[in-house]
Design a protein around this motif. Structure first.
Motif, PDB file in Angstrom:
ATOM      1  N   ASP A   1      19.046   3.808  -0.836  1.00  0.00           N
ATOM      2  CA  ASP A   1      17.627   4.157  -0.948  1.00  0.00           C
ATOM      3  C   ASP A   1      16.743   2.914  -0.871  1.00  0.00           C
ATOM      4  O   ASP A   1      15.729   2.901  -0.173  1.00  0.00           O
ATOM      5  CB  ASP A   1      17.347   4.908  -2.258  1.00  0.00           C
ATOM      6  CG  ASP A   1      17.664   6.383  -2.151  1.00  0.00           C
ATOM      7  OD1 ASP A   1      17.804   6.900  -1.024  1.00  0.00           O
ATOM      8  OD2 ASP A   1      17.776   7.036  -3.208  1.00  0.00           O
ATOM      9  N   THR A   2      17.140   1.863  -1.572  1.00  0.00           N
ATOM     10  CA  THR A   2      16.361   0.629  -1.550  1.00  0.00           C
ATOM     11  C   THR A   2      16.388  -0.005  -0.169  1.00  0.00           C
ATOM     12  O   THR A   2      15.359  -0.460   0.343  1.00  0.00           O
ATOM     13  CB  THR A   2      16.894  -0.372  -2.604  1.00  0.00           C
ATOM     14  OG1 THR A   2      16.810   0.248  -3.885  1.00  0.00           O
ATOM     15  CG2 THR A   2      16.103  -1.665  -2.593  1.00  0.00           C
TER      16      THR A   2
ATOM     17  N   ASP B   1      14.148   2.083   2.056  1.00  0.00           N
ATOM     18  CA  ASP B   1      12.741   1.871   1.678  1.00  0.00           C
ATOM     19  C   ASP B   1      12.247   0.531   2.201  1.00  0.00           C
ATOM     20  O   ASP B   1      11.126   0.417   2.699  1.00  0.00           O
ATOM     21  CB  ASP B   1      12.560   1.942   0.159  1.00  0.00           C
ATOM     22  CG  ASP B   1      12.668   3.358  -0.376  1.00  0.00           C
ATOM     23  OD1 ASP B   1      12.591   4.318   0.427  1.00  0.00           O
ATOM     24  OD2 ASP B   1      12.861   3.507  -1.597  1.00  0.00           O
ATOM     25  N   ASN B   2      13.084  -0.521   2.105  1.00  0.00           N
ATOM     26  CA  ASN B   2      12.698  -1.841   2.612  1.00  0.00           C
ATOM     27  C   ASN B   2      12.528  -1.828   4.128  1.00  0.00           C
ATOM     28  O   ASN B   2      11.608  -2.455   4.656  1.00  0.00           O
ATOM     29  CB  ASN B   2      13.736  -2.898   2.205  1.00  0.00           C
ATOM     30  CG  ASN B   2      13.693  -3.204   0.724  1.00  0.00           C
ATOM     31  OD1 ASN B   2      12.735  -2.900   0.038  1.00  0.00           O
ATOM     32  ND2 ASN B   2      14.760  -3.800   0.232  1.00  0.00           N
TER      33      ASN B   2
ATOM     34  N   ILE C   1      11.762   0.811   5.989  1.00  0.00           N
ATOM     35  CA  ILE C   1      10.571   1.626   6.304  1.00  0.00           C
ATOM     36  C   ILE C   1       9.283   0.852   6.020  1.00  0.00           C
ATOM     37  O   ILE C   1       8.331   0.911   6.781  1.00  0.00           O
ATOM     38  CB  ILE C   1      10.615   2.955   5.513  1.00  0.00           C
ATOM     39  CG1 ILE C   1      11.777   3.827   6.055  1.00  0.00           C
ATOM     40  CG2 ILE C   1       9.291   3.698   5.606  1.00  0.00           C
ATOM     41  CD1 ILE C   1      12.118   5.004   5.166  1.00  0.00           C
ATOM     42  N   SER C   2       9.270   0.094   4.919  1.00  0.00           N
ATOM     43  CA  SER C   2       8.049  -0.641   4.555  1.00  0.00           C
ATOM     44  C   SER C   2       7.918  -1.973   5.304  1.00  0.00           C
ATOM     45  O   SER C   2       6.921  -2.665   5.150  1.00  0.00           O
ATOM     46  CB  SER C   2       8.008  -0.887   3.048  1.00  0.00           C
ATOM     47  OG  SER C   2       9.021  -1.805   2.670  1.00  0.00           O
ATOM     48  N   GLY C   3       8.933  -2.332   6.095  1.00  0.00           N
ATOM     49  CA  GLY C   3       8.861  -3.549   6.891  1.00  0.00           C
ATOM     50  C   GLY C   3       9.271  -4.798   6.152  1.00  0.00           C
ATOM     51  O   GLY C   3       8.988  -5.906   6.592  1.00  0.00           O
ATOM     52  N   GLU C   4       9.929  -4.667   5.020  1.00  0.00           N
ATOM     53  CA  GLU C   4      10.367  -5.853   4.242  1.00  0.00           C
ATOM     54  C   GLU C   4      11.669  -6.398   4.785  1.00  0.00           C
ATOM     55  O   GLU C   4      12.494  -5.773   5.314  1.00  0.00           O
ATOM     56  CB  GLU C   4      10.527  -5.480   2.770  1.00  0.00           C
ATOM     57  CG  GLU C   4       9.209  -5.155   2.123  1.00  0.00           C
ATOM     58  CD  GLU C   4       9.368  -4.802   0.653  1.00  0.00           C
ATOM     59  OE1 GLU C   4      10.381  -5.150   0.039  1.00  0.00           O
ATOM     60  OE2 GLU C   4       8.451  -4.177   0.123  1.00  0.00           O
TER      61      GLU C   4
END
Length: 117
Positions: A107-108, A111-112, A114-117
């Motif tokens: 999940d992390t 999420d990273n 998707i958010s571009g991190e």
């Protein structure tokens, strides 16, 4: 629908309650709702879900299996092959995927990404 299928459905619909995921060989162990210790494994296309009676910690179950492989204590086992003909027979596979993703903290990672991190 049987109670175990309802319980499996509830587990994967409330995946935030799946915690303390650990692995031993090809078996994924987890705690559900901070109370119930389970394991799930895939073997030859079937999934086996096991509830460990009288255990409240994943580590204790894993230790019991490591040091007393023939006697991890009382448990109840469910197999996906027993429910394959039902509408929700694939819920075991979905639960297995969720637990495996939690083991690797997917999940992390997602999420990273998707958010571009």
């Amino acid at each position: 629908m049987s109670k175990i299928l309802k319980a499996v459905d509830a587990m994967f619909n409330s995946e935030e309650l799946i915690t303390d995921v650990k692995t031993l060989q090809d078996t994924l162990f987890f705690k559900y709702n901070q109370t119930y210790v389970w394991s799930i494994q895939k073997e030859l296309g079937d999934f086996y879900l096991i509830y460990y009676v009288n255990h409240d910690e994943v580590k204790n179950v894993i230790d019991a299996i490591k040091y007393m492989p023939n006697d991890p204590g009382p448990y109840i086992s469910y197999s996906s092959k027993d429910y394959r003909s039902t509408e929700n027979g694939d819920n075991f596979a979905e639960l297995y995927q969720i637990v495996k993703e939690k083991l690797y903290n997917i999940d992390t990672v997602l999420d990273n990404i998707i958010s571009g991190e």
